[in-house]
Design an enzyme around this catalytic site. Structure first.
Site, PDB file in Angstrom:
ATOM      1  N   ASP A  10      16.651  12.994  40.895  1.00 50.23           N
ATOM      2  CA  ASP A  10      16.021  12.304  42.022  1.00 50.23           C
ATOM      3  C   ASP A  10      16.855  11.087  42.346  1.00 50.23           C
ATOM      4  OD1 ASP A  10      14.093  11.568  43.980  1.00 50.23           O
ATOM      5  OD2 ASP A  10      13.120  10.234  42.563  1.00 50.23           O
ATOM      6  N   SER A  11      16.569  10.479  43.482  1.00 52.16           N
ATOM      7  CA  SER A  11      17.249   9.247  43.869  1.00 52.16           C
ATOM      8  C   SER A  11      16.823   8.075  43.000  1.00 52.16           C
ATOM      9  CB  SER A  11      16.954   8.924  45.336  1.00 52.16           C
ATOM     10  OG  SER A  11      15.564   8.715  45.514  1.00 52.16           O
ATOM     11  N   GLY A  43      16.715   8.161  51.510  1.00 47.64           N
ATOM     12  CA  GLY A  43      16.150   8.373  52.832  1.00 47.64           C
ATOM     13  C   GLY A  43      16.816   7.598  53.948  1.00 47.64           C
ATOM     14  N   CYS A  73      13.357  15.468  44.830  1.00 45.34           N
ATOM     15  CA  CYS A  73      13.560  14.508  45.914  1.00 45.34           C
ATOM     16  C   CYS A  73      13.455  15.266  47.231  1.00 45.34           C
ATOM     17  CB  CYS A  73      14.945  13.867  45.784  1.00 45.34           C
ATOM     18  SG  CYS A  73      15.409  12.780  47.152  1.00 45.34           S
ATOM     19  N   ASN A  74      12.512  14.893  48.059  1.00 47.19           N
ATOM     20  CA  ASN A  74      12.346  15.570  49.341  1.00 47.19           C
ATOM     21  C   ASN A  74      13.582  15.435  50.217  1.00 47.19           C
ATOM     22  OD1 ASN A  74       9.504  14.566  48.409  1.00 47.19           O
ATOM     23  ND2 ASN A  74       9.087  16.226  49.835  1.00 47.19           N
ATOM     24  N   THR A  75      14.153  14.239  50.257  1.00 48.44           N
ATOM     25  CA  THR A  75      15.309  13.993  51.118  1.00 48.44           C
ATOM     26  C   THR A  75      16.504  14.833  50.689  1.00 48.44           C
ATOM     27  OG1 THR A  75      14.547  11.735  51.519  1.00 48.44           O
ATOM     28  CG2 THR A  75      16.835  12.216  52.047  1.00 48.44           C
ATOM     29  N   GLU A 151      10.781   1.471  42.850  1.00 50.78           N
ATOM     30  CA  GLU A 151      11.896   1.434  41.891  1.00 50.78           C
ATOM     31  C   GLU A 151      11.829   0.180  41.018  1.00 50.78           C
ATOM     32  OE1 GLU A 151      14.844   3.391  41.215  1.00 50.78           O
ATOM     33  OE2 GLU A 151      13.620   4.947  42.119  1.00 50.78           O
ATOM     34  N   CYS A 183       7.501  12.199  49.736  1.00 51.52           N
ATOM     35  CA  CYS A 183       8.515  11.566  48.874  1.00 51.52           C
ATOM     36  C   CYS A 183       7.940  11.534  47.471  1.00 51.52           C
ATOM     37  CB  CYS A 183       8.828  10.152  49.364  1.00 51.52           C
ATOM     38  SG  CYS A 183       9.923   9.214  48.260  1.00 51.52           S
ATOM     39  N   HIS A 185       8.398   9.567  45.129  1.00 54.21           N
ATOM     40  CA  HIS A 185       8.020   8.223  44.686  1.00 54.21           C
ATOM     41  C   HIS A 185       6.558   7.913  45.025  1.00 54.21           C
ATOM     42  CE1 HIS A 185      12.377   7.576  44.393  1.00 54.21           C
ATOM     43  NE2 HIS A 185      12.156   6.420  43.802  1.00 54.21           N
TER      44      HIS A 185
END
Length: 259
Positions: A10-11, A43, A73-75, A151, A183, A185
């Site tokens: 993931d990011s 994103g 991660c959706n993006t 984050e 997302c 997150h």
């Protein structure tokens, strides 16, 4: 029995919400998780940047012997999964905003989607939205600013609440009865979100569905592990302590990685 790990990237820390669902459903599976927090949020990056980061993350996990990769991660999913599936010879599992169940179950025929700019502007998201939103009003909202706060472990402070009020109130006024979190997150914000939207709005995220899909793919390709004490390695390329914050209830190894 295949003891190679499931790879997850993931990011940043958001994908741990997906990891928890996978671990709950597949407790015997080893996992390796990569948090690319140094480059978060995805994103706000270009499609090419997201693709290049996704390639780098995937090759890191492949070099560690992962048998399957979950793009938590959706993006990254919406911008990179087609290329990754075409390029590498292992299964890739992605994440898309759960528009379909929201659209099918909405009584007000109005649903909200809270996601990143990178997801909302992707071709895959727009195709999915068109496929399942006939007769439905879909209100898209870019959750700009939320990922950096999460984050940093700020999941219930004034800053988060003010941003959520700004993003969600217009949806509430337009009568949504389902809110799709686009997302990984954002599930960490569900307690605050639920306070704002009340119990009249059902919140949907993709975690459980992704875990079930991961299980089915492992079984399909005969990659499942069973009856073993699983091991879980987490890496962050920014601040391992921030990653540990979201994993305090689990026996896992969390390390900084200069990546």
């Amino acid at each position: 029995m295949n003891l190679q790990p499931i790879g997850i990237f993931d990011s940043g820390v958001g994908g741990t919400s997906i990891w928890k669902e996978i671990h709950k459903l597949l407790p015997n599976e080893n996992t390796i998780y990569l948090a690319d927090s140094k480059n978060a949020p995805y994103g706000e990056k270009s499609a090419d940047e997201i693709l290049n980061l996704s390639i780098k993350n995937s090759e890191f996990l492949l070099n560690l012997g992962c048998k399957i990769i979950v793009i938590a991660c959706n993006t990254a999913t919406t911008n990179a999964i087609a290329y990754l599936r075409k390029t590498y010879d292992i299964p890739f599992i992605g994440i898309e905003p759960a528009i379909k169940p929201a659209a099918l179950n909405s009584k007000s025929k109005t649903i909200g989607v809270l996601a990143t700019k990178g997801t909302l502007t992707s071709a895959l998201f727009n195709t999915t939205s068109k496929n399942y939103s006939e007769g439905i009003t879909v209100i898209d909202q870019d959750g700009e600013g939320l990922v950096p706060l999460i984050e940093s472990g700020k999941v219930n402070g004034v800053e988060v609440r003010n941003l959520l009020l700004k993003y969600l109130n217009p949806m509430i006024h337009q009568g949504i009865d389902y809110l799709v979190l686009g997302c990984t997150h954002y599930p960490y914000l569900i307690p605050v979100i639920q306070e704002i939207v009340s119990d009249k709005v059902t919140i949907i995220d993709s975690g459980e569905a992704v875990a079930k899909h991961t299980k089915s793919i492992l079984e399909k390709f005969k990659l499942s592990a069973s009856d073993q004490q699983s091991k879980h390695q987490f890496y962050s390329n920014k601040n391992a302590d921030e990653l540990k914050y979201f994993l305090t209830d689990y026996e896992v190894s969390v390390d900084f990685l200069d990546f």
